[in-house]
Design an enzyme around this catalytic site. Structure first.
Site, PDB file in Angstrom:
ATOM      1  N   LYS A   1       0.823  -1.068  -0.056  1.00  0.00           N
ATOM      2  CA  LYS A   1       0.174  -0.061  -0.048  1.00  0.00           C
ATOM      3  C   LYS A   1       0.754   1.071   0.107  1.00  0.00           C
ATOM      4  O   LYS A   1       2.079   1.147   0.589  1.00  0.00           O
ATOM      5  CB  LYS A   1      -0.993  -0.004   1.235  1.00  0.00           C
ATOM      6  CG  LYS A   1      -0.322  -0.361   2.652  1.00  0.00           C
ATOM      7  CD  LYS A   1       0.701   0.447   3.102  1.00  0.00           C
ATOM      8  CE  LYS A   1       0.634   2.022   2.816  1.00  0.00           C
ATOM      9  NZ  LYS A   1       2.052   2.682   3.833  1.00  0.00           N
TER      10      LYS A   1
ATOM     11  N   TYR B   1      -4.321   3.679   6.265  1.00  0.00           N
ATOM     12  CA  TYR B   1      -4.743   2.898   6.989  1.00  0.00           C
ATOM     13  C   TYR B   1      -6.206   3.143   7.750  1.00  0.00           C
ATOM     14  O   TYR B   1      -7.078   2.414   8.011  1.00  0.00           O
ATOM     15  CB  TYR B   1      -3.842   3.029   8.477  1.00  0.00           C
ATOM     16  CG  TYR B   1      -2.501   2.279   7.890  1.00  0.00           C
ATOM     17  CD1 TYR B   1      -2.297   0.796   7.988  1.00  0.00           C
ATOM     18  CD2 TYR B   1      -1.316   2.875   7.791  1.00  0.00           C
ATOM     19  CE1 TYR B   1      -1.142   0.283   7.483  1.00  0.00           C
ATOM     20  CE2 TYR B   1      -0.218   2.549   7.308  1.00  0.00           C
ATOM     21  CZ  TYR B   1       0.131   1.025   7.222  1.00  0.00           C
ATOM     22  OH  TYR B   1       1.369   0.288   6.770  1.00  0.00           O
TER      23      TYR B   1
HETATM   24  P1  NDP Z   1      12.598   1.461   2.628  1.00  0.00           P
HETATM   25  O1  NDP Z   1      13.020   2.677   2.065  1.00  0.00           O
HETATM   26  O2  NDP Z   1      12.869   0.871   4.027  1.00  0.00           O
HETATM   27  O3  NDP Z   1      12.893   0.206   1.651  1.00  0.00           O
HETATM   28  C1  NDP Z   1      12.619   0.443  -0.068  1.00  0.00           C
HETATM   29  C2  NDP Z   1      13.218  -0.673  -0.611  1.00  0.00           C
HETATM   30  O4  NDP Z   1      13.189  -0.343  -2.036  1.00  0.00           O
HETATM   31  C3  NDP Z   1      14.965  -0.252  -0.642  1.00  0.00           C
HETATM   32  O5  NDP Z   1      15.628  -0.765   0.405  1.00  0.00           O
HETATM   33  C4  NDP Z   1      15.395  -0.752  -1.993  1.00  0.00           C
HETATM   34  O6  NDP Z   1      15.668  -2.101  -1.809  1.00  0.00           O
HETATM   35  C5  NDP Z   1      14.500  -0.510  -2.870  1.00  0.00           C
HETATM   36  N1  NDP Z   1      14.378   0.561  -3.809  1.00  0.00           N
HETATM   37  C6  NDP Z   1      14.438   0.542  -5.178  1.00  0.00           C
HETATM   38  N2  NDP Z   1      14.821   1.735  -5.696  1.00  0.00           N
HETATM   39  C7  NDP Z   1      14.756   2.602  -4.454  1.00  0.00           C
HETATM   40  C8  NDP Z   1      14.746   4.171  -4.409  1.00  0.00           C
HETATM   41  N3  NDP Z   1      14.850   4.674  -5.548  1.00  0.00           N
HETATM   42  N4  NDP Z   1      14.746   4.423  -3.205  1.00  0.00           N
HETATM   43  C9  NDP Z   1      14.579   3.940  -2.282  1.00  0.00           C
HETATM   44  N5  NDP Z   1      14.481   2.483  -2.262  1.00  0.00           N
HETATM   45  C10 NDP Z   1      14.575   1.816  -3.498  1.00  0.00           C
HETATM   46  O7  NDP Z   1      10.854   1.623   2.678  1.00  0.00           O
HETATM   47  P2  NDP Z   1       9.850   0.784   3.509  1.00  0.00           P
HETATM   48  O8  NDP Z   1      10.136  -0.605   3.523  1.00  0.00           O
HETATM   49  O9  NDP Z   1       9.381   1.429   4.599  1.00  0.00           O
HETATM   50  O10 NDP Z   1       8.751   0.808   2.265  1.00  0.00           O
HETATM   51  C11 NDP Z   1       8.590  -0.201   1.235  1.00  0.00           C
HETATM   52  C12 NDP Z   1       7.075  -0.282   0.758  1.00  0.00           C
HETATM   53  O11 NDP Z   1       6.436  -0.925   1.818  1.00  0.00           O
HETATM   54  C13 NDP Z   1       6.332   1.205   0.533  1.00  0.00           C
HETATM   55  O12 NDP Z   1       5.374   0.841  -0.362  1.00  0.00           O
HETATM   56  C14 NDP Z   1       5.562   1.246   1.819  1.00  0.00           C
HETATM   57  O13 NDP Z   1       4.596   2.047   1.687  1.00  0.00           O
HETATM   58  C15 NDP Z   1       5.174   0.010   2.370  1.00  0.00           C
HETATM   59  N6  NDP Z   1       5.210  -0.258   3.959  1.00  0.00           N
HETATM   60  C16 NDP Z   1       3.933  -0.970   4.162  1.00  0.00           C
HETATM   61  C17 NDP Z   1       3.710  -1.106   5.597  1.00  0.00           C
HETATM   62  C18 NDP Z   1       2.698  -1.947   5.983  1.00  0.00           C
HETATM   63  O14 NDP Z   1       2.747  -1.954   7.227  1.00  0.00           O
HETATM   64  N7  NDP Z   1       1.854  -2.512   5.091  1.00  0.00           N
HETATM   65  C19 NDP Z   1       4.694  -0.640   6.573  1.00  0.00           C
HETATM   66  C20 NDP Z   1       6.070   0.080   5.884  1.00  0.00           C
HETATM   67  C21 NDP Z   1       6.064   0.152   4.660  1.00  0.00           C
HETATM   68  P3  NDP Z   1      17.104  -2.784  -2.278  1.00  0.00           P
HETATM   69  O15 NDP Z   1      18.060  -2.167  -1.451  1.00  0.00           O
HETATM   70  O16 NDP Z   1      16.821  -4.204  -1.910  1.00  0.00           O
HETATM   71  O17 NDP Z   1      16.699  -2.738  -3.697  1.00  0.00           O
END
Ligand code: NDP
Length: 392
Positions: A150, A238
């Site tokens: 989401k 949410y």
């Molecule tokens: P993070 O920034 O921690 O992680 C995002 C990951 O995406 C990065 O670690 C990287 O993985 C990859 N990525 C690829 N391109 C980019 C870029 N240009 N900039 C940043 N990251 C990039 O974010 P979150 O984990 O907090 O959020 C990820 C998703 O999960 C979002 O859609 C968020 O809304 C959702 N979310 C949902 C939650 C829920 O409770 N359902 C809670 C928190 C987040 P890599 O290094 O492996 O390439």
């Protein structure tokens, strides 16, 4: 001062039962009919017990949520297992692969070649929002089912394109609204459906936290191209989505909203720092909420007011510690938890695996993700127009 030596305080009952147990033991040195001895490892410890064939998952984006919640959630899944990681950081992917028994790795350039990998049935998109549409559509075109985090995408047009790709490739597309699998929220929904609250009269849902622009997972949330929108997209959703879950027989008819972004806060040049919103439902009731990137501490609170009783959930939608207070029906207020929130992650994975295997809609389908983005877009239109009522 010297401490008095502790004397063991055996009761008469303990002494008697210890003596009885000793008299039942085998005499020392007698020949043993059975012998304990080690055995070879059978099975793969990374893949404990297969109750049936599990759907095989690729995780796309190994960020804080994937590493902290999604990936550990597979430990309790019964119909789902991880086979692959897609990441732009190969060292991190391999380190996590070693920890979780995952040995297939892709990056964002060779991602489309998952089409040739029979060890992937489902793809979980855990990327920043601005990347959801592209990576979802590429996975669907590779013939995989997709569960996307989401909010579904940056715009309703992107959501529509994702749904069109799912239809064209006959794949299941879901949005990861984990709250629909969270036991406390399920308990409140059951109470609502049982009529315990009487007729629903009013709903209030407040969600927020303080965004830290120096922390990478918050930094992209403040950039429109990667985030799609601001606090309403990330955290307010949410409140909106859960409220509508609790009103299964009602339909949104109009919305209004006001921005609550603090003036001159340098964090908010691209997305809103806060949005206060109202949804008028067809039944005539109001669902109201607020979202903010400027609150401390973290807030996740919802209230459901019925004609006979009311429920407060505080926290309402967190990972670990959701709590319900039920008040009314002539009883004193009662606080309780209805189940361990941590089970929501495995339940969501298995729910999606089962739906995809059966060729059915997920409990929270792409259409629900589109509905919510359309509602938020209407809220932005209202806020841009100074809070005018926007009919849907
Ligand atoms: P993070 O920034 O921690 O992680 C995002 C990951 O995406 C990065 O670690 C990287 O993985 C990859 N990525 C690829 N391109 C980019 C870029 N240009 N900039 C940043 N990251 C990039 O974010 P979150 O984990 O907090 O959020 C990820 C998703 O999960 C979002 O859609 C968020 O809304 C959702 N979310 C949902 C939650 C829920 O409770 N359902 C809670 C928190 C987040 P890599 O290094 O492996 O390439």
């Amino acid at each position: 001062m010297a401490r008095k030596p502790q004397t063991p305080d055996f009761s008469r009952r303990q002494i008697i039962s210890a003596g009885a147990a000793a008299s039942l033991a085998l005499p020392l040195g007698s020949a043993l009919a059975q012998q304990a001895e080690g055995q070879p490892l059978l099975g793969n410890p990374a893949l404990p017990e297969l109750p049936g064939e599990r759907m095989r998952w690729a995780i796309v984006g190994l960020g804080t949520f994937a590493v902290g919640q999604v990936i550990p959630g597979f430990a309790d899944a019964r119909q789902s297992r991880m086979t692959s990681f897609v990441s732009g950081n190969p060292d991190k992917a391999r380190m996590l692969g070693a920890r979780y028994g995952v040995s297939r790795f892709y990056d964002y350039d060779n991602y489309d070649s998952i089409a040739d990998d029979p060890e992937i049935d489902c793809v979980y998109i855990v990327l920043p929002v601005g990347l959801h549409a592209e990576y979802t559509i590429r996975a669907l075109e590779a013939g995989k089912h997709v569960l996307c985090e989401k909010p579904m995408a940056s715009t309703s047009a992107e959501c529509e394109a994702m749904l069109a790709a799912a239809r064209a490739n006959s794949r299941t597309l879901g949005v990861a609204y984990r709250v629909h699998f969270e036991p406390n929220n399920m308990n409140v929904l059951q109470r609502v459906n049982n009529g315990d609250l009487g007729a629903m009269r009013f709903v209030s849902a407040d969600h927020g936290f303080n965004a830290n622009p120096d922390w990478p997972p918050h930094k992209w949330r403040l950039e429109k191209a990667l985030a799609g929108g601001g606090s309403m997209y990330d955290i307010g959703i949410y409140g909106l989505n859960t409220s509508l879950m609790m009103l299964p027989d009602d339909t949104p008819e109009a919305v209004s909203a006001h921005y609550s972004t603090p003036a001159n806060d340098p964090r908010f040049t691209e997305v809103e720092g806060g949005l206060d919103w109202r949804v008028r439902m067809a039944s005539g009731i109001t669902v109201q909420g607020s979202s903010s990137y400027c609150w401390s501490p973290y807030v996740s609170r919802q209230r459901y007011f019925g004609s006979e009783a009311s429920v407060e959930m505080n926290p309402a939608t967190t990972y670990y510690d959701n709590r319900i207070v039920f008040e009314g029906s002539g009883e004193p207020p009662r606080a309780y938890t209805a189940g361990n929130p941590i089970t929501q992650f495995a339940a969501q994975l298995d729910g999606f695996s089962a739906a995809a295997r059966a060729g059915e809609q997920h409990r929270t389908p792409g259409e629900m993700g589109l509905r919510d983005i359309r509602l938020i877009e209407a809220m932005y239109r209202s806020a841009d127009a100074g809070g005018a009522l926007v009919a849907l």
